[in-house]
Design a protein around this motif. Structure first.
Motif, mmCIF file in Angstrom:
data_model
loop_
_atom_site.group_PDB
_atom_site.id
_atom_site.type_symbol
_atom_site.label_atom_id
_atom_site.label_comp_id
_atom_site.label_asym_id
_atom_site.label_seq_id
_atom_site.Cartn_x
_atom_site.Cartn_y
_atom_site.Cartn_z
ATOM 1 N N ALA A 99 -35.670 -4.761 -29.927
ATOM 2 C CA ALA A 99 -35.502 -3.681 -31.037
ATOM 3 C C ALA A 99 -34.810 -4.177 -32.120
ATOM 4 O O ALA A 99 -34.876 -4.109 -33.347
ATOM 5 C CB ALA A 99 -34.538 -2.607 -30.407
ATOM 6 N N ASN A 100 -34.114 -5.404 -31.947
ATOM 7 C CA ASN A 100 -33.477 -6.253 -32.994
ATOM 8 C C ASN A 100 -34.362 -6.484 -34.108
ATOM 9 O O ASN A 100 -34.002 -6.587 -35.404
ATOM 10 C CB ASN A 100 -32.867 -7.600 -32.559
ATOM 11 N N GLU A 101 -35.958 -6.830 -33.750
ATOM 12 C CA GLU A 101 -36.474 -7.343 -34.703
ATOM 13 C C GLU A 101 -36.963 -6.109 -35.585
ATOM 14 O O GLU A 101 -37.199 -6.191 -36.768
ATOM 15 C CB GLU A 101 -37.688 -7.829 -34.243
ATOM 16 N N VAL A 126 -25.919 -4.914 -35.484
ATOM 17 C CA VAL A 126 -27.044 -5.765 -36.178
ATOM 18 C C VAL A 126 -27.555 -5.047 -37.279
ATOM 19 O O VAL A 126 -27.975 -5.570 -38.385
ATOM 20 C CB VAL A 126 -28.041 -5.837 -35.149
ATOM 21 N N TYR A 127 -27.423 -3.623 -37.615
ATOM 22 C CA TYR A 127 -27.739 -2.818 -38.636
ATOM 23 C C TYR A 127 -27.041 -3.200 -40.054
ATOM 24 O O TYR A 127 -27.604 -3.529 -40.790
ATOM 25 C CB TYR A 127 -27.560 -1.381 -38.613
ATOM 26 N N GLU A 128 -25.623 -3.521 -39.794
ATOM 27 C CA GLU A 128 -24.802 -3.846 -40.979
ATOM 28 C C GLU A 128 -25.265 -5.460 -41.055
ATOM 29 O O GLU A 128 -25.367 -5.668 -42.546
ATOM 30 C CB GLU A 128 -23.613 -3.764 -40.551
ATOM 31 N N VAL A 166 -28.244 6.117 -36.753
ATOM 32 C CA VAL A 166 -27.390 6.635 -35.834
ATOM 33 C C VAL A 166 -27.624 6.102 -34.509
ATOM 34 O O VAL A 166 -28.861 5.962 -34.094
ATOM 35 C CB VAL A 166 -27.670 8.300 -35.980
ATOM 36 N N CYS A 167 -26.825 5.576 -33.917
ATOM 37 C CA CYS A 167 -26.751 4.885 -32.506
ATOM 38 C C CYS A 167 -26.731 6.094 -31.448
ATOM 39 O O CYS A 167 -25.402 6.562 -31.485
ATOM 40 C CB CYS A 167 -26.015 3.897 -32.555
ATOM 41 N N ASN A 168 -27.415 6.581 -30.900
ATOM 42 C CA ASN A 168 -27.417 7.571 -29.894
ATOM 43 C C ASN A 168 -28.199 7.550 -28.641
ATOM 44 O O ASN A 168 -29.385 7.520 -28.787
ATOM 45 C CB ASN A 168 -28.241 8.799 -30.687
ATOM 46 N N ASN A 170 -24.329 5.964 -28.605
ATOM 47 C CA ASN A 170 -23.472 4.842 -29.372
ATOM 48 C C ASN A 170 -23.131 3.890 -28.403
ATOM 49 O O ASN A 170 -22.338 3.779 -27.512
ATOM 50 C CB ASN A 170 -22.295 5.580 -30.218
ATOM 51 N N ASN A 171 -23.501 2.479 -28.683
ATOM 52 C CA ASN A 171 -22.968 1.172 -28.298
ATOM 53 C C ASN A 171 -21.843 0.888 -29.280
ATOM 54 O O ASN A 171 -22.045 0.744 -30.628
ATOM 55 C CB ASN A 171 -24.167 0.355 -28.124
ATOM 56 N N PRO A 172 -20.671 0.919 -28.695
ATOM 57 C CA PRO A 172 -19.976 0.756 -27.668
ATOM 58 C C PRO A 172 -19.372 1.958 -27.104
ATOM 59 O O PRO A 172 -19.018 1.954 -25.942
ATOM 60 C CB PRO A 172 -18.924 -0.421 -27.772
ATOM 61 N N GLU A 199 -32.389 4.518 -29.975
ATOM 62 C CA GLU A 199 -32.333 5.047 -28.566
ATOM 63 C C GLU A 199 -32.352 4.014 -27.549
ATOM 64 O O GLU A 199 -32.728 4.295 -26.722
ATOM 65 C CB GLU A 199 -33.294 6.230 -28.284
ATOM 66 N N ALA A 200 -31.546 3.044 -27.778
ATOM 67 C CA ALA A 200 -31.511 1.858 -26.752
ATOM 68 C C ALA A 200 -31.280 2.263 -25.479
ATOM 69 O O ALA A 200 -31.735 1.757 -24.315
ATOM 70 C CB ALA A 200 -30.890 0.747 -27.331
ATOM 71 N N TYR A 201 -30.495 3.312 -25.386
ATOM 72 C CA TYR A 201 -29.894 3.545 -24.067
ATOM 73 C C TYR A 201 -30.121 5.002 -23.508
ATOM 74 O O TYR A 201 -29.995 5.616 -22.260
ATOM 75 C CB TYR A 201 -28.479 3.592 -23.872
ATOM 76 N N ALA A 202 -31.399 5.625 -24.061
ATOM 77 C CA ALA A 202 -32.053 6.830 -23.758
ATOM 78 C C ALA A 202 -32.190 7.082 -22.426
ATOM 79 O O ALA A 202 -31.687 8.352 -21.902
ATOM 80 C CB ALA A 202 -33.257 7.142 -24.697
ATOM 81 N N PHE A 229 -37.224 -2.130 -24.294
ATOM 82 C CA PHE A 229 -37.450 -2.542 -22.744
ATOM 83 C C PHE A 229 -36.366 -3.522 -22.198
ATOM 84 O O PHE A 229 -36.367 -4.001 -21.166
ATOM 85 C CB PHE A 229 -38.735 -3.272 -22.864
ATOM 86 N N SER A 230 -35.312 -3.784 -23.085
ATOM 87 C CA SER A 230 -34.195 -4.823 -22.595
ATOM 88 C C SER A 230 -33.176 -4.127 -21.724
ATOM 89 O O SER A 230 -32.454 -4.644 -20.578
ATOM 90 C CB SER A 230 -33.465 -5.277 -23.990
ATOM 91 N N LYS A 231 -32.884 -2.897 -21.823
ATOM 92 C CA LYS A 231 -31.781 -2.110 -21.022
ATOM 93 C C LYS A 231 -32.233 -1.702 -19.557
ATOM 94 O O LYS A 231 -32.146 -2.203 -18.632
ATOM 95 C CB LYS A 231 -30.979 -1.424 -22.152
ATOM 96 N N ARG A 239 -38.063 -10.359 -24.537
ATOM 97 C CA ARG A 239 -37.613 -9.787 -26.225
ATOM 98 C C ARG A 239 -38.881 -8.767 -26.340
ATOM 99 O O ARG A 239 -39.744 -9.083 -27.011
ATOM 100 C CB ARG A 239 -37.594 -10.893 -27.073
ATOM 101 N N ILE A 240 -38.893 -7.458 -26.224
ATOM 102 C CA ILE A 240 -39.673 -6.537 -26.489
ATOM 103 C C ILE A 240 -39.064 -5.236 -26.665
ATOM 104 O O ILE A 240 -38.252 -4.476 -25.908
ATOM 105 C CB ILE A 240 -40.906 -6.442 -25.634
ATOM 106 N N GLY A 241 -39.253 -4.485 -27.750
ATOM 107 C CA GLY A 241 -38.927 -3.188 -28.024
ATOM 108 C C GLY A 241 -39.817 -2.676 -29.112
ATOM 109 O O GLY A 241 -40.902 -3.184 -29.748
HETATM 110 C C1 LIG Z 1 -29.314 -3.925 -26.963
HETATM 111 C C2 LIG Z 1 -29.336 -2.951 -28.159
HETATM 112 C C3 LIG Z 1 -30.428 -3.138 -29.184
HETATM 113 C C4 LIG Z 1 -31.385 -4.181 -29.101
HETATM 114 O O1 LIG Z 1 -32.016 -4.634 -28.234
HETATM 115 P P1 LIG Z 1 -33.140 -5.655 -28.068
HETATM 116 O O2 LIG Z 1 -33.068 -6.644 -26.878
HETATM 117 O O3 LIG Z 1 -33.253 -6.366 -29.348
HETATM 118 O O4 LIG Z 1 -34.632 -4.803 -27.849
HETATM 119 C C5 LIG Z 1 -30.633 -2.349 -30.102
HETATM 120 N N1 LIG Z 1 -29.717 -1.361 -30.166
HETATM 121 C C6 LIG Z 1 -28.704 -0.962 -29.358
HETATM 122 C C7 LIG Z 1 -27.845 -0.145 -29.691
HETATM 123 C C8 LIG Z 1 -28.492 -1.988 -28.424
HETATM 124 O O5 LIG Z 1 -27.562 -1.606 -27.512
#
Ligand SMILES: *Cc1c(COP(=O)(O)O)cnc(C)c1O
Length: 391
Positions: A99-101, A126-128, A166-168, A170-172, A199-202, A229-231, A239-241
């Motif tokens: 998702a980073n990419e 990472v957004y910032e 919006v991180c939903n 939110n991490n952390p 929605e990395a943690y949906a 797919f990381s979490k 590395r796939i999102g």
């Molecule tokens: C881990 C994380 C990502 C990035 O995950 P990738 O490993 O790059 O797919 C994106 N957003 C949040 C909030 C995360 O915690």
């Protein structure tokens, strides 16, 4: 002799002032530095259970000759699978190298120098970072009660605002917006900016009012959803999102994609992960729910404050500097995330993991705090927890 490279002139000012992220060293190196025999990795919200059996089998059977062949340039089969699963069109998905990419794709697609993005001050950084090193201003709106502040973000919008992240959950902090809150926010935005909901943690969320962002894309064509797919699916090392959005928006973002950035094995493993019966997700959720109950009790027993919401992580406030705490905990083989980088000095974030790792964490924390651990050694079951909690 060639002349010295005029870096001062070549490097844009926003790159000059940006500091590179320093990744942690490999475990083998860390073991030598901190003189520990094993490391419990609780710093990256990884899933200790590993990938589901179907994905594990694909990884084991990967034919070496496939390594010689370029992958599908647009993750063809995976996009069809995603479309089928979520009732959307395959062209509504863009798969990235994590998702980073896709964060990078979205910012490149909409922002130029002088534009701005809006997000929270204490969220996934990472957004910032991508905005800043791309010459795009990031406007950071303080969290309210550990959650994203809708009013504050709306008030920060100007004519150069392109994307709101919006991180939903939110991490952390694990805070979430429910469906009503997200829809009201999108109504107020009225299609004028791109709204990204990460929605990395949906897949970890227990709250029944949590909105499935993919469902809302039809109604809000300016909405873009990130998933990974990381979490939950435990494929972080591959590395796939992906992102999903309306056809019009995704068609624009696709122009900024780097072709072949998602490798063949990652595509195959992600496809297999989607075919799992749901058993792996259920097992992981159970592990996280037990781990949260255990940690909550033990951290309270140590007299520490914490923030615990959705997701597979928890924030703990320490009576010492978090960088120092990181090093001390490492000598006990426990790797946590120090939170100064998230603007939470003296806090750490820990991944919810299995009983052995959670016990090691509590024991190490007890030692670091200068007291032996007197908590309940038995790692036992407890029912579901409430929402955000600070004590
Ligand atoms: C881990 C994380 C990502 C990035 O995950 P990738 O490993 O790059 O797919 C994106 N957003 C949040 C909030 C995360 O915690």
């Amino acid at each position: 002799m060639t002349s010295p490279t005029p870096l001062d002139y070549l490097v844009p000012p926003y790159v000059k002032r940006f500091q590179a992220y320093i990744p942690s060293k490999p475990d083998e190196e860390l073991k030598k530095i901190y003189r520990c025999s094993r490391i419990f990795r609780l710093n990256n919200n990884e899933n200790i259970l590993g990938p589901c059996p179907a994905a594990a089998a694909v990884i084991q059977k990967f034919p070496p000759l496939r390594a010689a062949i370029y992958p599908s340039g647009d993750a063809y089969y995976l996009r069809y699978k995603l479309a089928d699963r979520f009732g959307m069109h395959p062209d509504q998905f863009l798969v990235g190298n994590g998702a980073n990419e896709v964060i990078s794709f979205a910012i490149k697609a909409f922002c130029q120098e002088g534009d701005n993005i809006i997000t929270a001050d204490k969220t996934f950084a990472v957004y910032e970072w991508v905005a800043e090193f791309s010459g795009v201003e990031s406007r950071l709106v303080p969290l309210v009660d550990f959650g994203f502040d809708a009013e504050g973000m709306l008030a920060s919008i100007d004519a150069r605002t392109k994307i709101i992240f919006v991180c939903n959950p939110n991490n952390p902090t694990g805070s979430t917006w429910n469906r009503q809150k997200l829809c009201r926010f999108l109504d107020r935005i009225n299609g004028q900016q791109i709204v990204v909901v990460d929605e990395a943690y949906a897949e970890f969320v227990a709250d029944p009012d949590y909105p499935d962002g993919l469902d809302l894309i039809r109604e809000y064509p300016n909405l873009v959803i990130f998933r990974t797919f990381s979490k939950m699916f435990a494929l972080a090392g591959l590395r796939i999102g992906y992102l999903a959005g309306s056809n019009e928006v995704v068609e624009v973002i696709r122009r900024t994609c780097v072709v072949y950035s998602v490798n063949s094995l990652a595509q195959m493993a992600a496809l297999a992960a989607m075919e799992d019966s749901g058993e792996h997700v259920a097992r992981t959720r159970e592990l996280v729910s037990q781990g949260k109950a255990f940690l909550k009790r033990e951290i309270e027993g140590l007299g520490l404050s914490y923030v615990l919401g959705e997701g597979n992580f928890m924030m703990i406030k320490l009576p010492l500097n978090d960088a120092l705490a990181y090093r001390k905990l490492m000598t006990h083989g426990v790797m946590v995330r120090s939170m100064t980088g998230f603007r939470f000095p003296n806090w750490i974030r820990v991944t919810i993991s299995n009983g052995e790792a959670m016990e090691a964490l509590v024991e190490a924390l007890g030692k670091v705090l200068g007291e032996p651990w007197t908590g309940n050694k038995k790692y036992c079951l407890q029912p579901q927890l409430g929402g955000i909690k600070t004590s």
